[in-house]
Motif scaffolding. Structure first.
Motif, PDB file in Angstrom:
ATOM      1  N   VAL A 166       0.843  -1.199   0.000  1.00 45.68           N
ATOM      2  CA  VAL A 166       0.000   0.000   0.000  1.00 45.68           C
ATOM      3  C   VAL A 166       0.881   1.252   0.000  1.00 45.68           C
ATOM      4  O   VAL A 166       1.879   1.322   0.722  1.00 45.68           O
ATOM      5  N   ALA A 167       0.498   2.237  -0.825  1.00 43.03           N
ATOM      6  CA  ALA A 167       1.279   3.466  -0.927  1.00 43.03           C
ATOM      7  C   ALA A 167       0.515   4.637  -0.314  1.00 43.03           C
ATOM      8  O   ALA A 167      -0.709   4.597  -0.190  1.00 43.03           O
ATOM      9  N   ILE A 168       1.263   5.673   0.049  1.00 46.39           N
ATOM     10  CA  ILE A 168       0.684   6.841   0.734  1.00 46.39           C
ATOM     11  C   ILE A 168       0.449   7.960  -0.275  1.00 46.39           C
ATOM     12  O   ILE A 168       1.375   8.346  -0.993  1.00 46.39           O
ATOM     13  N   PRO A 169      -0.766   8.521  -0.334  1.00 48.52           N
ATOM     14  CA  PRO A 169      -1.018   9.649  -1.232  1.00 48.52           C
ATOM     15  C   PRO A 169      -0.235  10.891  -0.800  1.00 48.52           C
ATOM     16  O   PRO A 169       0.055  11.073   0.378  1.00 48.52           O
ATOM     17  N   ARG A 170       0.087  11.730  -1.805  1.00 42.53           N
ATOM     18  CA  ARG A 170       0.907  12.919  -1.568  1.00 42.53           C
ATOM     19  C   ARG A 170       0.376  13.789  -0.422  1.00 42.53           C
ATOM     20  O   ARG A 170       1.121  14.160   0.483  1.00 42.53           O
ATOM     21  N   VAL A 187      13.047   9.312   6.646  1.00 44.49           N
ATOM     22  CA  VAL A 187      13.618   8.521   5.561  1.00 44.49           C
ATOM     23  C   VAL A 187      12.480   7.919   4.748  1.00 44.49           C
ATOM     24  O   VAL A 187      11.730   7.079   5.236  1.00 44.49           O
ATOM     25  N   LEU A 188      12.339   8.387   3.523  1.00 45.30           N
ATOM     26  CA  LEU A 188      11.318   7.829   2.624  1.00 45.30           C
ATOM     27  C   LEU A 188      11.961   6.673   1.871  1.00 45.30           C
ATOM     28  O   LEU A 188      12.790   6.876   0.986  1.00 45.30           O
ATOM     29  N   ASP A 189      11.611   5.459   2.270  1.00 44.99           N
ATOM     30  CA  ASP A 189      12.191   4.265   1.656  1.00 44.99           C
ATOM     31  C   ASP A 189      11.356   3.923   0.428  1.00 44.99           C
ATOM     32  O   ASP A 189      10.233   3.426   0.546  1.00 44.99           O
ATOM     33  N   GLU A 190      11.905   4.216  -0.739  1.00 44.35           N
ATOM     34  CA  GLU A 190      11.167   4.030  -1.994  1.00 44.35           C
ATOM     35  C   GLU A 190      11.779   2.925  -2.841  1.00 44.35           C
ATOM     36  O   GLU A 190      12.020   3.100  -4.037  1.00 44.35           O
ATOM     37  N   ALA A 191      12.001   1.782  -2.229  1.00 41.09           N
ATOM     38  CA  ALA A 191      12.626   0.662  -2.935  1.00 41.09           C
ATOM     39  C   ALA A 191      11.809   0.220  -4.157  1.00 41.09           C
ATOM     40  O   ALA A 191      12.358  -0.370  -5.091  1.00 41.09           O
ATOM     41  N   TYR A 192      10.505   0.525  -4.135  1.00 37.93           N
ATOM     42  CA  TYR A 192       9.626   0.046  -5.214  1.00 37.93           C
ATOM     43  C   TYR A 192       9.063   1.187  -6.057  1.00 37.93           C
ATOM     44  O   TYR A 192       8.061   1.018  -6.750  1.00 37.93           O
ATOM     45  N   ARG A 193       9.698   2.346  -5.993  1.00 39.75           N
ATOM     46  CA  ARG A 193       9.169   3.540  -6.658  1.00 39.75           C
ATOM     47  C   ARG A 193       8.821   3.291  -8.130  1.00 39.75           C
ATOM     48  O   ARG A 193       7.811   3.770  -8.637  1.00 39.75           O
ATOM     49  N   GLU A 194       9.643   2.538  -8.835  1.00 38.39           N
ATOM     50  CA  GLU A 194       9.450   2.360 -10.276  1.00 38.39           C
ATOM     51  C   GLU A 194       8.191   1.546 -10.596  1.00 38.39           C
ATOM     52  O   GLU A 194       7.760   1.500 -11.744  1.00 38.39           O
ATOM     53  N   PHE A 195       7.613   0.907  -9.572  1.00 35.95           N
ATOM     54  CA  PHE A 195       6.408   0.100  -9.800  1.00 35.95           C
ATOM     55  C   PHE A 195       5.126   0.880  -9.474  1.00 35.95           C
ATOM     56  O   PHE A 195       4.033   0.355  -9.639  1.00 35.95           O
ATOM     57  N   VAL A 196       5.284   2.105  -8.991  1.00 39.52           N
ATOM     58  CA  VAL A 196       4.116   2.894  -8.582  1.00 39.52           C
ATOM     59  C   VAL A 196       3.391   3.423  -9.817  1.00 39.52           C
ATOM     60  O   VAL A 196       4.021   3.991 -10.713  1.00 39.52           O
ATOM     61  N   ARG A 197       2.076   3.232  -9.887  1.00 45.17           N
ATOM     62  CA  ARG A 197       1.290   3.755 -11.001  1.00 45.17           C
ATOM     63  C   ARG A 197       0.187   4.695 -10.541  1.00 45.17           C
ATOM     64  O   ARG A 197      -0.435   5.360 -11.350  1.00 45.17           O
ATOM     65  N   ASP A 198      -0.096   4.725  -9.254  1.00 41.72           N
ATOM     66  CA  ASP A 198      -1.124   5.607  -8.723  1.00 41.72           C
ATOM     67  C   ASP A 198      -0.576   7.031  -8.707  1.00 41.72           C
ATOM     68  O   ASP A 198       0.408   7.321  -8.019  1.00 41.72           O
ATOM     69  N   GLU A 199      -1.223   7.913  -9.473  1.00 42.50           N
ATOM     70  CA  GLU A 199      -0.678   9.272  -9.609  1.00 42.50           C
ATOM     71  C   GLU A 199      -0.788  10.099  -8.340  1.00 42.50           C
ATOM     72  O   GLU A 199      -0.145  11.142  -8.225  1.00 42.50           O
ATOM     73  N   ARG A 200      -1.575   9.634  -7.387  1.00 40.70           N
ATOM     74  CA  ARG A 200      -1.682  10.381  -6.131  1.00 40.70           C
ATOM     75  C   ARG A 200      -0.442  10.188  -5.259  1.00 40.70           C
ATOM     76  O   ARG A 200      -0.253  10.863  -4.253  1.00 40.70           O
ATOM     77  N   VAL A 201       0.411   9.197  -5.643  1.00 37.03           N
ATOM     78  CA  VAL A 201       1.590   8.901  -4.822  1.00 37.03           C
ATOM     79  C   VAL A 201       2.746   9.778  -5.273  1.00 37.03           C
ATOM     80  O   VAL A 201       3.137   9.759  -6.435  1.00 37.03           O
ATOM     81  N   VAL A 202       3.266  10.546  -4.337  1.00 40.60           N
ATOM     82  CA  VAL A 202       4.294  11.524  -4.678  1.00 40.60           C
ATOM     83  C   VAL A 202       5.660  10.838  -4.826  1.00 40.60           C
ATOM     84  O   VAL A 202       5.944   9.839  -4.170  1.00 40.60           O
ATOM     85  N   ASP A 203       6.470  11.391  -5.715  1.00 40.48           N
ATOM     86  CA  ASP A 203       7.870  10.985  -5.822  1.00 40.48           C
ATOM     87  C   ASP A 203       8.613  11.666  -4.667  1.00 40.48           C
ATOM     88  O   ASP A 203       8.612  12.890  -4.557  1.00 40.48           O
ATOM     89  N   GLY A 204       9.233  10.872  -3.818  1.00 42.13           N
ATOM     90  CA  GLY A 204       9.886  11.416  -2.627  1.00 42.13           C
ATOM     91  C   GLY A 204      10.931  12.468  -2.962  1.00 42.13           C
ATOM     92  O   GLY A 204      11.197  13.374  -2.154  1.00 42.13           O
ATOM     93  N   ILE A 205      11.512  12.369  -4.132  1.00 38.98           N
ATOM     94  CA  ILE A 205      12.566  13.330  -4.488  1.00 38.98           C
ATOM     95  C   ILE A 205      11.965  14.740  -4.644  1.00 38.98           C
ATOM     96  O   ILE A 205      12.625  15.730  -4.333  1.00 38.98           O
ATOM     97  N   ASP A 206      10.692  14.827  -5.024  1.00 39.93           N
ATOM     98  CA  ASP A 206      10.022  16.138  -5.033  1.00 39.93           C
ATOM     99  C   ASP A 206       9.918  16.704  -3.612  1.00 39.93           C
ATOM    100  O   ASP A 206      10.055  17.908  -3.411  1.00 39.93           O
ATOM    101  N   LEU A 207       9.643  15.834  -2.655  1.00 45.13           N
ATOM    102  CA  LEU A 207       9.497  16.300  -1.268  1.00 45.13           C
ATOM    103  C   LEU A 207      10.853  16.686  -0.680  1.00 45.13           C
ATOM    104  O   LEU A 207      10.967  17.659   0.060  1.00 45.13           O
TER     105      LEU A 207
END
Ligand SMILES: *Cc1c(COP(=O)(O)O)cnc(C)c1O
Length: 359
Positions: A166-170, A187-207
């Motif tokens: 489960v992913a966290i919305p922005r 620490v935003l652990d985004e080991a699976y970032r490349e598999f995220v397709r839900d657009e509500r989930v923010v890219d941690g690098i933006d934060l």
């Protein structure tokens, strides 16, 4: 011989031992869906690069990981001083703890989450503060914010969460970050970032860009398929990035790993096409499990989660018998990686048969 043994740090007592995913049993139809690995081998071009690096294995690697850092800084449009590599992102996470926390300090994270967190926290001497997931398998960010004390030094946010997917919305994550004091590292652990397709989930690098207390962890182990080479990285502001350079295991990231990571970034299109295929399989596996009657949280990673409670161990045994190794968490549930199409088919057949056998 003396019956005395060398004295070890008390912090190590009772440490849970990291349980690696079960290996596939031998035999033609054995699949390993227990460690969230990429089922595909490195691309041929990446393997050629690796072979060339292997030939220079008598030399130490580039300790500063110069090419890889430059490539990553360019790829993510961040200052090169803000990127730090390590022996897998677990290695970097351990360095972050070494840099921030010790006896008397507290480290907050959701539970259940990544199994490495309690282990590396305990090794640091700090105290784990585990905040239970909600009934919907989500991070309870309000409870996590409320758990912050003046002893809190670091908070892990696993997004998407391992093992639930489960992913966290922005908006939720931003509201949480607003509540965390500036001197606590998140620490935003985004080991699976490349598999995220839900657009509500923010890219941690933006934060990270606007928040000096945010550090993002990424890895080459999952989407990039280099789990065996041990290379991950963090993007963080100073002084956190500088602390990561200080705590790095000298020459920890091998030259083979550095070169393979650079080659993989340069072959990103081909690799991300494979990721696209795995995402399509995740959607298929989820849909079929739901059609079979299971409750499956929507995963944004390369695995799915079934909360099976006391059926967990029996379910895992049935899968193993069928030739599919999955990851059981006794009494809680199973995590099943998305693998090759045939592996996913075999898993789905096994799940269907298990369900029928229950009624
Ligand atoms: C797999 C995984 C990692 C990656 O570990 P590496 O050390 O980079 O192989 C990190 N965090 C989470 C949550 C993971 O599931």
């Amino acid at each position: 011989m003396s019956d005395k043994t060398p004295r070890l740090r008390g912090a190590l007592e009772g440490i849970p031992t990291y349980k690696p995913g079960r290996a596939a049993a031998s035999g033609p139809s054995a699949y390993k869906l227990s460690s969230n690995e990429n089922p595909y081998p490195p691309l041929p071009g990446v393997m050629e690069t690796m072979a060339a690096s292997v030939a220079a294995a008598n030399r130490y690697p580039d300790m500063a990981c110069t090419s890889l850092l430059a490539e990553l800084a360019d790829r993510f449009d961040v200052p090169v001083e803000h990127v730090a590599t390590g022996t897998g992102s677990v290695g970097v996470a351990q360095q972050l703890l070494q840099s921030t926390a010790g006896p008397g300090d507290e480290v907050i994270y959701a539970w259940r989450s990544f199994e490495a967190y309690p282990i590396i926290t305990q090794i640091s001497g700090a105290t784990s503060v585990q905040v239970p997931l909600t009934d919907d398998e989500e991070h309870d960010l309000d409870a996590m914010a409320a758990a912050v004390t003046d002893r809190t030094r670091l908070i892990f946010v696993c997004n998407p969460n391992n093992p639930t997917g489960v992913a966290i919305p922005r908006a939720d994550l931003e509201r949480f970050l607003d509540r965390v004091p500036d001197d606590v590292l998140v620490v935003l652990d985004e080991a699976y970032r490349e598999f995220v397709r839900d657009e509500r989930v923010v890219d941690g690098i933006d934060l990270y860009r606007e928040r000096p207390n945010v550090c993002v962890l990424r890895t080459f182990s999952k989407a990039y398929g280099l789990a065996g080479l041990r290379v991950g990285f963090a993007v963080a502001h100073e002084p956190v990035a500088a602390a990561l350079r200080k705590t790095a295991v000298p020459f920890g990231v091998s030259q083979v790993a550095q070169d393979a990571a650079v080659a993989s970034l340069r072959s990103e299109d081909a690799l991300l096409e494979r990721v696209e295929g795995l995402v399509a399989e995740r959607v298929r596996v989820t849909r079929e499990l739901v059609a079979q009657g299971w409750t499956v949280p929507e995963s944004q990673a390369n695995f799915v989660w079934l909360r099976l409670g006391d059926r967990t161990v029996d379910f895992a045994a049935a899968c193993e018998k069928a030739g599919v190794m999955i990851r059981p968490f006794a009494g809680e549930g199973v995590r099943v990686s998305v693998g090759e199409d045939e592996a996913n088919d075999l898993f789905l057949q096994t799940a269907a048969a298990f369900r029928k056998s229950e009624f």
